[in-house]
Design a protein around this motif. Sequence first.
Motif, PDB file in Angstrom:
ATOM      1  N   ARG A   1      -5.394   5.220  15.622  1.00 50.34           N
ATOM      2  CA  ARG A   1      -4.321   5.307  14.643  1.00 50.34           C
ATOM      3  C   ARG A   1      -3.688   3.938  14.409  1.00 50.34           C
ATOM      4  O   ARG A   1      -3.383   3.559  13.281  1.00 50.34           O
ATOM      5  CB  ARG A   1      -3.261   6.309  15.112  1.00 50.34           C
ATOM      6  N   GLY A   2      -3.455   3.199  15.500  1.00 57.14           N
ATOM      7  CA  GLY A   2      -2.792   1.902  15.374  1.00 57.14           C
ATOM      8  C   GLY A   2      -3.582   0.927  14.530  1.00 57.14           C
ATOM      9  O   GLY A   2      -3.062   0.345  13.565  1.00 57.14           O
ATOM     10  N   GLN A   3      -4.863   0.755  14.862  1.00 61.83           N
ATOM     11  CA  GLN A   3      -5.682  -0.175  14.080  1.00 61.83           C
ATOM     12  C   GLN A   3      -5.944   0.366  12.685  1.00 61.83           C
ATOM     13  O   GLN A   3      -6.063  -0.397  11.716  1.00 61.83           O
ATOM     14  CB  GLN A   3      -7.009  -0.448  14.795  1.00 61.83           C
ATOM     15  N   GLY A   4      -6.000   1.707  12.548  1.00 60.87           N
ATOM     16  CA  GLY A   4      -6.177   2.294  11.234  1.00 60.87           C
ATOM     17  C   GLY A   4      -5.022   1.965  10.303  1.00 60.87           C
ATOM     18  O   GLY A   4      -5.221   1.654   9.127  1.00 60.87           O
ATOM     19  N   VAL A   5      -3.801   2.017  10.839  1.00 59.54           N
ATOM     20  CA  VAL A   5      -2.624   1.674  10.035  1.00 59.54           C
ATOM     21  C   VAL A   5      -2.664   0.207   9.634  1.00 59.54           C
ATOM     22  O   VAL A   5      -2.404  -0.154   8.478  1.00 59.54           O
ATOM     23  CB  VAL A   5      -1.330   1.994  10.810  1.00 59.54           C
ATOM     24  N   ARG A   6      -3.008  -0.666  10.572  1.00 62.60           N
ATOM     25  CA  ARG A   6      -3.023  -2.095  10.281  1.00 62.60           C
ATOM     26  C   ARG A   6      -4.096  -2.433   9.245  1.00 62.60           C
ATOM     27  O   ARG A   6      -3.875  -3.258   8.353  1.00 62.60           O
ATOM     28  CB  ARG A   6      -3.236  -2.891  11.573  1.00 62.60           C
ATOM     29  N   LEU A   7      -5.257  -1.794   9.343  1.00 58.77           N
ATOM     30  CA  LEU A   7      -6.306  -2.024   8.359  1.00 58.77           C
ATOM     31  C   LEU A   7      -5.899  -1.475   6.989  1.00 58.77           C
ATOM     32  O   LEU A   7      -6.136  -2.115   5.957  1.00 58.77           O
ATOM     33  CB  LEU A   7      -7.616  -1.377   8.825  1.00 58.77           C
ATOM     34  N   ALA A   8      -5.267  -0.293   6.982  1.00 54.13           N
ATOM     35  CA  ALA A   8      -4.826   0.283   5.710  1.00 54.13           C
ATOM     36  C   ALA A   8      -3.781  -0.602   5.039  1.00 54.13           C
ATOM     37  O   ALA A   8      -3.768  -0.742   3.811  1.00 54.13           O
ATOM     38  CB  ALA A   8      -4.268   1.685   5.946  1.00 54.13           C
ATOM     39  N   GLN A   9      -2.902  -1.206   5.824  1.00 52.32           N
ATOM     40  CA  GLN A   9      -1.899  -2.108   5.256  1.00 52.32           C
ATOM     41  C   GLN A   9      -2.558  -3.322   4.613  1.00 52.32           C
ATOM     42  O   GLN A   9      -2.147  -3.768   3.535  1.00 52.32           O
ATOM     43  CB  GLN A   9      -0.918  -2.551   6.344  1.00 52.32           C
ATOM     44  N   ALA A  10      -3.600  -3.860   5.266  1.00 55.78           N
ATOM     45  CA  ALA A  10      -4.300  -5.019   4.698  1.00 55.78           C
ATOM     46  C   ALA A  10      -5.061  -4.629   3.429  1.00 55.78           C
ATOM     47  O   ALA A  10      -5.068  -5.376   2.439  1.00 55.78           O
ATOM     48  CB  ALA A  10      -5.250  -5.616   5.738  1.00 55.78           C
ATOM     49  N   VAL A  11      -5.692  -3.444   3.437  1.00 57.95           N
ATOM     50  CA  VAL A  11      -6.412  -2.977   2.249  1.00 57.95           C
ATOM     51  C   VAL A  11      -5.446  -2.800   1.078  1.00 57.95           C
ATOM     52  O   VAL A  11      -5.778  -3.108  -0.079  1.00 57.95           O
ATOM     53  CB  VAL A  11      -7.148  -1.660   2.551  1.00 57.95           C
ATOM     54  N   ALA A  12      -4.237  -2.322   1.365  1.00 56.94           N
ATOM     55  CA  ALA A  12      -3.248  -2.087   0.311  1.00 56.94           C
ATOM     56  C   ALA A  12      -2.818  -3.376  -0.377  1.00 56.94           C
ATOM     57  O   ALA A  12      -2.286  -3.337  -1.493  1.00 56.94           O
ATOM     58  CB  ALA A  12      -2.031  -1.371   0.891  1.00 56.94           C
ATOM     59  N   LEU A  13      -3.033  -4.526   0.260  1.00 56.23           N
ATOM     60  CA  LEU A  13      -2.672  -5.813  -0.327  1.00 56.23           C
ATOM     61  C   LEU A  13      -3.784  -6.388  -1.212  1.00 56.23           C
ATOM     62  O   LEU A  13      -3.588  -7.406  -1.864  1.00 56.23           O
ATOM     63  CB  LEU A  13      -2.333  -6.818   0.776  1.00 56.23           C
ATOM     64  N   ALA A  14      -4.941  -5.740  -1.217  1.00 59.64           N
ATOM     65  CA  ALA A  14      -6.069  -6.233  -2.009  1.00 59.64           C
ATOM     66  C   ALA A  14      -5.920  -5.814  -3.467  1.00 59.64           C
ATOM     67  O   ALA A  14      -5.447  -4.708  -3.761  1.00 59.64           O
ATOM     68  CB  ALA A  14      -7.378  -5.699  -1.444  1.00 59.64           C
ATOM     69  N   PRO A  15      -6.301  -6.671  -4.413  1.00 63.23           N
ATOM     70  CA  PRO A  15      -6.203  -6.313  -5.835  1.00 63.23           C
ATOM     71  C   PRO A  15      -7.096  -5.131  -6.188  1.00 63.23           C
ATOM     72  O   PRO A  15      -8.231  -5.011  -5.708  1.00 63.23           O
ATOM     73  CB  PRO A  15      -6.675  -7.588  -6.546  1.00 63.23           C
ATOM     74  N   LEU A  16      -6.584  -4.253  -7.045  1.00 62.46           N
ATOM     75  CA  LEU A  16      -7.337  -3.126  -7.580  1.00 62.46           C
ATOM     76  C   LEU A  16      -7.840  -3.461  -8.980  1.00 62.46           C
ATOM     77  O   LEU A  16      -7.304  -4.337  -9.655  1.00 62.46           O
ATOM     78  CB  LEU A  16      -6.446  -1.886  -7.653  1.00 62.46           C
ATOM     79  N   ALA A  17      -8.867  -2.740  -9.410  1.00 64.61           N
ATOM     80  CA  ALA A  17      -9.301  -2.868 -10.803  1.00 64.61           C
ATOM     81  C   ALA A  17      -8.186  -2.368 -11.715  1.00 64.61           C
ATOM     82  O   ALA A  17      -7.509  -1.382 -11.392  1.00 64.61           O
ATOM     83  CB  ALA A  17     -10.577  -2.063 -11.025  1.00 64.61           C
ATOM     84  N   TRP A  18      -7.988  -3.054 -12.835  1.00 62.25           N
ATOM     85  CA  TRP A  18      -6.913  -2.682 -13.761  1.00 62.25           C
ATOM     86  C   TRP A  18      -7.101  -1.234 -14.204  1.00 62.25           C
ATOM     87  O   TRP A  18      -8.202  -0.817 -14.569  1.00 62.25           O
ATOM     88  CB  TRP A  18      -6.939  -3.613 -14.965  1.00 62.25           C
ATOM     89  N   ASP A  19      -6.015  -0.443 -14.161  1.00 60.07           N
ATOM     90  CA  ASP A  19      -6.134   0.996 -14.351  1.00 60.07           C
ATOM     91  C   ASP A  19      -5.438   1.532 -15.595  1.00 60.07           C
ATOM     92  O   ASP A  19      -5.278   2.743 -15.742  1.00 60.07           O
ATOM     93  CB  ASP A  19      -5.580   1.720 -13.116  1.00 60.07           C
ATOM     94  N   LYS A  20      -5.008   0.666 -16.502  1.00 60.71           N
ATOM     95  CA  LYS A  20      -4.395   1.135 -17.742  1.00 60.71           C
ATOM     96  C   LYS A  20      -5.400   1.045 -18.888  1.00 60.71           C
ATOM     97  O   LYS A  20      -6.347   0.255 -18.854  1.00 60.71           O
ATOM     98  CB  LYS A  20      -3.155   0.304 -18.077  1.00 60.71           C
ATOM     99  N   SER A  21      -5.169   1.868 -19.920  1.00 60.69           N
ATOM    100  CA  SER A  21      -6.088   1.875 -21.052  1.00 60.69           C
ATOM    101  C   SER A  21      -6.003   0.582 -21.865  1.00 60.69           C
ATOM    102  O   SER A  21      -6.984   0.138 -22.454  1.00 60.69           O
ATOM    103  CB  SER A  21      -5.798   3.075 -21.967  1.00 60.69           C
ATOM    104  N   THR A  22      -4.814  -0.044 -21.895  1.00 58.51           N
ATOM    105  CA  THR A  22      -4.647  -1.305 -22.624  1.00 58.51           C
ATOM    106  C   THR A  22      -5.009  -2.474 -21.716  1.00 58.51           C
ATOM    107  O   THR A  22      -4.428  -2.620 -20.637  1.00 58.51           O
ATOM    108  CB  THR A  22      -3.199  -1.474 -23.107  1.00 58.51           C
ATOM    109  N   PRO A  23      -5.958  -3.311 -22.109  1.00 59.30           N
ATOM    110  CA  PRO A  23      -6.322  -4.454 -21.272  1.00 59.30           C
ATOM    111  C   PRO A  23      -5.123  -5.369 -21.049  1.00 59.30           C
ATOM    112  O   PRO A  23      -4.305  -5.565 -21.961  1.00 59.30           O
ATOM    113  CB  PRO A  23      -7.417  -5.163 -22.072  1.00 59.30           C
ATOM    114  N   PRO A  24      -4.980  -5.965 -19.840  1.00 55.13           N
ATOM    115  CA  PRO A  24      -3.847  -6.844 -19.579  1.00 55.13           C
ATOM    116  C   PRO A  24      -3.988  -8.214 -20.225  1.00 55.13           C
ATOM    117  O   PRO A  24      -3.015  -8.951 -20.364  1.00 55.13           O
ATOM    118  CB  PRO A  24      -3.857  -6.969 -18.058  1.00 55.13           C
ATOM    119  N   VAL A  25      -5.226  -8.557 -20.614  1.00 52.00           N
ATOM    120  CA  VAL A  25      -5.507  -9.849 -21.233  1.00 52.00           C
ATOM    121  C   VAL A  25      -6.089  -9.593 -22.614  1.00 52.00           C
ATOM    122  O   VAL A  25      -7.101  -8.893 -22.761  1.00 52.00           O
ATOM    123  CB  VAL A  25      -6.496 -10.672 -20.381  1.00 52.00           C
TER     124      VAL A  25
END
Length: 287
Positions: free
Chosen positions: A169-193
């Motif tokens: 559980r401990g290492q799982g939480v720490r890994l999940a926190q690091a994953v949460a800081l990684a950029p996601l693919a843009w998820d809106k219908s309107t492109p940001p650029v």
Amino acid sequence: MRLPIRSPLRYRGGMRTALALALVALSSPILAAETPWQNVSPGVRLRLIADNVRAPDGTTLIGLEVDMPADHKTYWRVPGETGIPTELDLAGSSGIGAHQMIWPFPTRDETGGYTDFVYYGPTVLPVRVSLSGDAADLKAAVVMGVCSDICLPVQATFELPLDFVRPSRGQGVRLAQAVALAPLAWDKSTPPVADVSFDPAARALNVQLTDPSIDPASLIAVGQGGAALFGAPQKSPDTNLVLLPLLGGDAGNSLVGMPVDFTFMTDRGAFTVTHQIAAAGSTPAPQ
């Protein structure tokens, strides 16, 4: 001289405490979810950690943990102009297939006139690993750059067996926190650029942003495969236009058509999107 008689209640209480501690030690998932620390340079040490969980898609999370002082740094997936790339080799492992590093959003570091993308202080770099069996024996070789006043490549090797019987559980939480800081693919219908073009005279990338939640100062632009690097965003009279100076390399028509990965922060977290560089006056569709 008669020795004092110890209270039976105190004795039983002490035994219960000792037994409880022993059971915790025996059942602790941390024992099977991390390697010993390895000192790789003064004040810097590395280890491998794991959540010891098999996900429904047949993958598991491990991570390279870097323990270093707050004024030390290591590098993002694109290290920048002077950085040293991180290399993780799992070729000697058994029970696994492909692996993919998951990179948290970095800090732009401008030192001595050079631009790098870095992490300062204690850092966890997650890795998603595909599994090919009921258990896995990870054997990892790591080479990475660590910098303080000087920059040095450091290396370490690890072995970490995983049986997925006892999740951490401990290492799982720490890994999940690091994953949460990684950029996601843009998820809106309107492109940001909306538009990306290169100005050879100014040696700068002109990026037209469309989403007000984007922090323009956070924008990182990298040609796919590291083919081109761009520096810190510059101010423009147009509040939606961001100028990114080209760092080194050749300027000109060779950049037209090049896919560029844009990574940026918003009020919802970090995101990434890919857009081609257009010739001046044209607007290609984002990828």
